[in-house]
Each structure stands twice: as structure tokens, then as C-alpha cells.
Scaffold this active site. Structure first.
Site: not given
Ligand code: C6P
Length: 425
Positions: A383, A219, A222, A245
Site C-alpha cells: 500500500c 502516522d 508502525q 499492529k
Molecule cells: N500497513 C502493512 O502491511 P490501517 O489499515 O488503517 O490499520 O493502517 C493503515 C496504515 C497507515 N500507515 C502505515 C504506515 C501503515 O503501515 C498502515 C498499514 C499495513 O504495511 C497494511 S497495508
């Protein structure tokens, strides 16, 4: 790029030479949104882990696309459709170069990290998992890298195992090795934790998983905006990231998968564009990566992704990483020196994220008072509720850094936290 890197496919241009130096004030001028007042104070945007702001280069690429080229892709013989298709596929080639994937066919466009992980769980996972098999994740995962595996394990009567983390927020590599077994089918792990900032040793994790016969999904939500990536060097089987991001728009992201794996996987969704031929008796699926891209894709998103990744390459991912590391080190020293503040996540290898709590003050109150000072941070469980449970807290306040942040903004954050202390004194 390392000299051992495999040759890029001919469709992909070499990466642009990064600018000679990292001039943060010049960089800031690319981001119109930063120049505004919030609650009468200059905006200090420190919520980059949630989403980054977008440079003019990305905004203009989208406008240009809609002003000149907009059409549906892979369908029309007319000029606009040809241009839209070229622009869309150029975005894919740029993503290939950005990740140093061996082929553009290994780049699947998705809505974001969440969809990428669900795709792998529902396609690869449903084919390869049987009752009693195991999926290994870590205790620092985002819900997007937990729930799809839980759903899969429930359906297949497989077992979800969790690698514990230390009090500093590091992965317990000894426990990881202990948990790996011939039952492990898949390891899914964050490159950088969004709640703690921990940078995981992905290469080592992949090598150990492969020794045990398991595939690895990383994943990279970040990591993509803050470090140079090379999926061939990491040798991971799948890599997921969201463009929003990484200084591009919401609604588009990338799933990288090794061609041999993607090729053997069934489609995730059915519809237009993912087929070679359809009769009522039988459908023959399209070749990679289109097999996984059913329906009209987010073409403007791919155009913007192209511009965003190019923007990062031009600045230089190593320079961006050095700038953000310097900011994080400064912020760590400054914020941890404030009485009553406790950092959550103090791993020696960290990037981009500073999570903290304050004695007897709820993180939401910290966020609200900082907002009055024009400072945007995120508060809550990010989350990643299991991370909060691990540390016995309901939430943290989290400042997360981007390539346009400055030391002066960290000073403003520190003053804001002092203000929180005064309010609650
Ligand atoms: N974290 C945060 O504020 P999406 O929503 O599909 O673009 O990304 C999900 C996601 C998956 N893995 C990691 C490590 C993440 O940080 C995130 C998204 C944001 O930390 C929104 S919850």
C-alpha cells in the site's frame, strides 16, 4: 517518562514498572497462535507490519468483557452499562498514558490509522484549507496518508506537495525546508515507513512546520508497537495509530489531537453519542472526545486496546525497541549477505522492517516459497505504490518483526531465501 513531562490527569494511573528483563521465550508463551505448524513446519511469523498476533492477556480481556460486562455505553443507568462505560473510558485513559497526552479528552477512538487520517482531512482540512494552500506529505507514505489528502486538495483546489527521499530511503530534510512555506497548512508524515522501515525525525519535522505556521499529523501505525511515544515531547498536533499492529484487535485505533485543535473542529460524522442536544432546528454537539465518536463504539475493542497497551507497557517499550533493533541488525547482516539479494530501504535510522528484492525472482514467488517453509512475510507494494515507483520496482518482499521474534527465526528466514535461490537456480 522524562522528569519534564507534564503531570498526568488524575484519572490515569502511572505506567506499570516494566519487567526486569526481556525474556523472549516467556513472551512467546503469551501468544498461543505461534505454536502451530504451517505446511508441516513451525510457523515463523514475520508479517507484523501488516498485523501483529495477540497475547493471551488481550484475548482473555475480550472474553471476560463479553462474559461479564457487555452493554452499550454512555446510555444506560443499569449496572452493566455502567461497567461497560467504565471499561471503555479506562481504555481511553490507558491510551492517554501510552501516548503521554495531556488529557483523555484528546484521545478519539476510531477504527484505525486510516479512519484517523480521514477524520483530520475531512474535519480540520475542510475548514482550514483554501484554494492555493498546500499540504505536504513525503514520498514514503502509505496510501492512507496520501489519498485522504488528495481527496481534500481536489475538493479545496489546494496543492499536494511531496518531500522526496534519498536512495537509502531517508527524507530529504533540505527539500522539506525548501518546500515549507506560508502556504503550507498541514504536514502529514509517517513516523516509521511500512515499506522501508525508515524512522523519521518527527521532532525536527514538527518544529520546522510550526515555524512555518503549519500543523503536523504523524502516522504512527508502525511506530506505536515498537517505540516509546510522547506526543507532548514530539509536539505533534495529531497522532494516529491502529491497535491491530500493537498486539490488540482490528477495528479500533486512536486519533490523538491537541485539545484546542479538536475543540475548534467540526464533527466528522453525525449520530448518537456525539450530541449534547438535538432539535429539528439545531443540534448542540457533545464535548470532546465524544463529538467525534458518533454511534455505538467498539467497546470490546477499547477493552482489548487497554489490555494490549498495558501488555506493551509491562514489557517496556524501550526493551521492545532494543530487542527489535537487535533483530533488525542481525536480519540486515544475514539477509544482505545472501547473493542476489538487494535491500530496499537502508536508512541509518530504521525500525522493524526489512524490505528486499532478489535478482530475476518476483517477490510473490519469494513469498510463496517461504510460505511452504512455514514463514509468513508480505510481498507486494505494501500500500505504498509511490515508494515502489521511487525505487523503480513493482514490489518487494518484506519481513517485519515483532516483540516475539527470535534470532532463530531470522536464521529460518535466511534458509528459506537460500531455498528460493535453489528453486530458481
Ligand atoms: N500497513 C502493512 O502491511 P490501517 O489499515 O488503517 O490499520 O493502517 C493503515 C496504515 C497507515 N500507515 C502505515 C504506515 C501503515 O503501515 C498502515 C498499514 C499495513 O504495511 C497494511 S497495508
Amino acid at each position: 517518562m522524562s522528569t519534564q513531562a507534564k503531570p498526568l490527569s488524575p484519572a490515569v494511573a502511572p505506567p506499570p514498572r516494566p519487567a526486569a528483563s526481556f525474556d523472549v521465550e516467556a513472551v512467546r508463551r503469551d501468544f498461543p497462535i505461534l505454536f502451530q505448524q504451517v505446511n508441516g513446519k513451525p510457523l515463523v511469523y514475520l508479517d507484523n507490519a501488516a498485523t501483529s498476533q495477540k497475547p493471551r492477556q488481550v484475548i482473555e480481556a475480550v472474553s471476560r468483557y463479553y462474559e461479564r460486562d457487555n452493554a452499550n455505553v454512555h446510555r444506560g443507568v443499569h449496572a452493566l452499562s455502567g461497567r461497560a462505560t467504565d471499561a471503555f473510558e479506562h481504555g481511553r485513559a490507558t491510551a492517554q498514558r501510552f501516548l503521554n497526552a495531556a488529557s483523555a479528552s484528546e484521545i478519539v477512538f476510531v477504527r484505525g490509522t486510516t479512519e484517523a487520517i480521514n477524520l483530520v482531512a475531512q474535519s480540520y482540512g475542510r475548514v482550514h484549507l483554501e484554494a492555493g494552500d498546500e499540504v505536504l506529505i513525503s514520498a514514503m507514505e502509505h496510501h492512507s496518508n496520501i489519498v485522504p489528502w488528495q481527496m481534500l486538495c481536489e475538493e479545496k483546489r489546494a496543492v499536494l506537495r511531496v518531500i522526496p527521499i534519498t536512495d537509502r530511503g531517508e527524507l530529504r530534510m533540505d527539500e522539506y525546508e525548501r518546500l515549507l512555506s506560508r502556504k503550507t497548512r498541514l504536514v502529514a508524515i509517517a513516523h516509521i515507513s511500512n515499506a522501508l522501515g525508515t524512522l523519521n525525525p518527527v521532532r525536527e519535522i514538527v518544529a520546522l512546520a510550526h515555524d512555518a505556521g503549519a500543523v503536523v499529523l504523524v502516522d504512527g501505525a508502525q511506530a506505536a508497537p515498537r517505540m516509546k511515544l510522547d506526543v507532548q515531547e514530539l509536539d505533534c498536533d495529531f497522532y494516529a495509530f491502529s491497535c491491530h499492529k500493537a498486539y490488540g484487535p482490528m477495528g479500533i485505533g486512536v486519533l490523538y489531537g491537541k485539545a484546542a485543535l479538536l475543540d475548534a473542529m467540526p464533527p466528522y460524522q453525525g449520530g448518537g453519542d456525539m450530541i449534547a442536544s438535538v432539535t429539528f432546528e439545531k443540534t448542540v454537539y457533545n464535548k470532546l472526545p465524544h463529538k467525534f465518536e458518533a454511534g455505538t463504539p467498539n467497546v470490546a475493542g477499547a477493552v482489548a486496546l487497554d489490555a494490549a497497551l498495558l501488555y506493551l507497557e509491562r514489557l517496556g517499550l524501550e526493551r521492545i525497541a532494543a530487542h527489535e533493533d537487535e533483530l533488525l541488525a542481525y536480519a540486515t547482516d544475514t539477509v544482505s549477505a545472501i547473493p542476489g539479494v538487494q535491500l530496499i530501504g537502508t536508512a541509518p535510522r530504521k525500525s522493524g522492517v526489512l524490505s528486499f528484492v532478489m535478482e530475476n525472482i518476483h517477490p510473490h514467488d519469494i513469498g510463496t516459497i517461504l510460505d511452504q517453509e512455514g514463514i509468513a512475510i508480505r510481498t507486494g507494494h505494501h500500500c505504498a505504490q509511490p515508494v515502489m515507483s521511487r525505487f523503480g520496482i513493482p514490489a518487494t518482499a518484506r519481513a517485519s518483526f515483532g516483540l516475539y521474534n527470535t534470532r532463530e527465526e531470522i536464521d529460518a528466514l535466511a534458509r528459506g531465501i537460500e531455498r528460493v535461490r535453489e528453486v530458481f537456480a
